[in-house]
Motif scaffolding. Structure first.
Motif, short mmCIF file in Angstrom:
data_model
loop_
_atom_site.label_atom_id
_atom_site.label_comp_id
_atom_site.label_asym_id
_atom_site.label_seq_id
_atom_site.Cartn_x
_atom_site.Cartn_y
_atom_site.Cartn_z
N UNK A 1 -13.23 -5.58 -7.82
CA UNK A 1 -12.13 -4.90 -8.50
C UNK A 1 -11.83 -3.53 -7.87
N UNK A 2 -12.86 -2.70 -7.69
CA UNK A 2 -12.64 -1.39 -7.09
C UNK A 2 -12.16 -1.50 -5.65
N UNK A 3 -12.70 -2.48 -4.93
CA UNK A 3 -12.29 -2.67 -3.54
C UNK A 3 -10.80 -3.00 -3.46
N UNK A 4 -10.34 -3.88 -4.34
CA UNK A 4 -8.95 -4.33 -4.26
C UNK A 4 -7.97 -3.37 -4.92
N UNK A 5 -8.41 -2.61 -5.91
CA UNK A 5 -7.49 -1.70 -6.59
C UNK A 5 -7.48 -0.32 -5.94
N UNK A 6 -8.66 0.22 -5.64
CA UNK A 6 -8.75 1.57 -5.08
C UNK A 6 -8.85 1.58 -3.56
N UNK A 7 -9.06 0.40 -2.98
CA UNK A 7 -9.23 0.27 -1.52
C UNK A 7 -10.38 1.15 -1.03
N UNK A 8 -11.42 1.19 -1.82
CA UNK A 8 -12.59 1.98 -1.46
C UNK A 8 -13.84 1.28 -1.95
N UNK A 9 -14.95 1.50 -1.26
CA UNK A 9 -16.23 0.93 -1.65
C UNK A 9 -17.25 2.05 -1.77
N UNK A 10 -17.57 2.46 -2.99
CA UNK A 10 -18.53 3.55 -3.17
C UNK A 10 -19.93 3.17 -2.70
#
Length: 376
Positions: free
Chosen positions: A185-194
């Motif tokens: 979800x974060x990868x696809x929405x924020x385009x970032x991987x914490x």
């Protein structure tokens, strides 16, 4: 801060050209991809190897201005392919949905090959797929020796695709546990991987996108959350709409597989391919092709992919234990294995179909005898 992720270097034994049993799409069709790139004068999205028009041409086939023939990789509605390609040119991920055997994986691989020139950034979904397969893992020897560090981090295919502006693939998304799915979800929405352990993150660069596949019959296995589903543009791949279309698909794939296995072309094999396809379609649809007789359907999917497997196996039998001509006896055992998955219920379905349909069909006596022989 952001972290730049370098791809992990692996030095396996190199496979000589032409020796790979199943070459990646970008290798198997390197000539076509190069020809398209050389003559493609249309705008290309950042880091794409081809323009969207050329990617669609690569999948659907065509003839280039210099006469180069691009073979079809997918036989189906053109608009579906155009929507899929256009989705990858936006910030929306692509979900290819359909029943088993509708070429979801095949289309996914060829899209990645045409867009990024690399179809290998792949996560294969199973019930045991861990979160590390989608996010990142650790080299535990280095982790124990030096603690969390960039050198100890092992990037996933998705992380690599983000860092390099490539296309990642996730196969059988609905087979992955729900909590692992949601790591997307974060990868696809924020385009970032914490990366909390390092107090940093990987930000996706332009060109990154993701293709996932899932099949309709997996509903209830691990349904996608509404939050994750909203991150995808869904394209439903249908079953071939006609016998002719399915025969064409099976013939093309069997020819490709046969050449990779050095099997001789089967003279007049199209007749047996048509019979296999007809049997599969009738049992799949629960009615004969003329619409006159209702049938029971077996428990299996009887997909186009399974028809390809049956015909390929028959071709091998004809080549190694026959006269090289594909005949009913060569495909009968394969059909039985594909239809009868449940030994009790499916065998009854198959026997009723043989006696009520195959036995009475003109020109199918040899097929009936072969099927009866292997079913005894």
């Amino acid at each position: 801060m952001s972290v730049s992720v370098e791809p992990t270097t692996v030095e396996p034994k190199q496979v000589e050209r032409g020796e790979a049993l199943r070459p990646h799409a970008e290798d198997a069709f390197a000539g076509e991809l190069a020809a398209l790139a050389a003559q493609d004068d249309r705008p290309r999205p950042v880091r794409w190897k081809l323009s969207p028009w050329a990617v669609a041409t690569y999948l659907l086939g065509g003839i280039l201005p210099d006469g180069t023939v691009i073979t079809p990789k997918y036989v189906g509605p053109r608009r579906l392919v155009e929507v899929a390609v256009t989705t990858l040119a936006t910030d929306r991920a692509l979900l290819l949905l359909g029943v088993p055997g509708t070429a979801k994986t095949w289309v996914s691989e060829h899209l990645a090959a045409a867009v990024s020139g690399d179809s290998t950034l792949l996560v294969q979904g199973t019930a045991g797929t861990p979160e590390e397969a989608i996010r990142y893992g650790w080299n535990y020897a280095q982790l124990l020796a030096n603690g969390p560090s960039r050198d100890a981090l092992v990037p996933s295919p998705v992380m690599r695709a983000m860092a390099e502006g490539m296309t990642a693939r996730v196969e059988e998304l609905t087979r992955i546990p729900a909590d692992v799915q949601d790591s997307l979800i974060t990868i696809l929405s924020e385009k970032t991987l914490p990366i909390p352990e390092l107090g940093s993150e990987v930000q996706a660069v332009r060109g990154f996108n993701l293709i996932a596949t899932a099949n309709d019959r997996d509903r209830g296995v691990n349904d996608l959350s509404s939050a994750l589903r909203r991150r995808f543009n869904t394209v439903v791949l249908p079953l071939p709409e006609s016998v002719e279309a399915e025969v064409d698909i099976v013939s093309r794939r069997v020819d490709q597989i046969g050449r990779s296995l050095d099997l001789p072309a089967a003279p007049d094999g199209i007749a047996e391919i048509r019979r296999v396809v007809t049997v599969f379609r009738e049992l799949r649809d629960g009615v004969t092709s003329d619409g006159r007789t209702k049938l029971k359907s077996p428990s299996g999917t009887l997909s186009t992919a399974e028809a390809i497997s049956v015909v390929t196996g028959g071709l091998a039998l004809a080549a190694h234990f026959g006269d090289g001509v594909l005949r009913a006896a060569d495909v009968a055992a394969g059909i039985l294995g594909a239809v009868v998955r449940d030994p009790a219920a499916d065998r009854v379905v198959w026997q009723e179909y043989l006696e009520a349909v195959v036995r009475e069909r003109d020109g199918w006596k040899d097929f009936y005898r072969a099927c009866r022989e292997v079913s005894a």
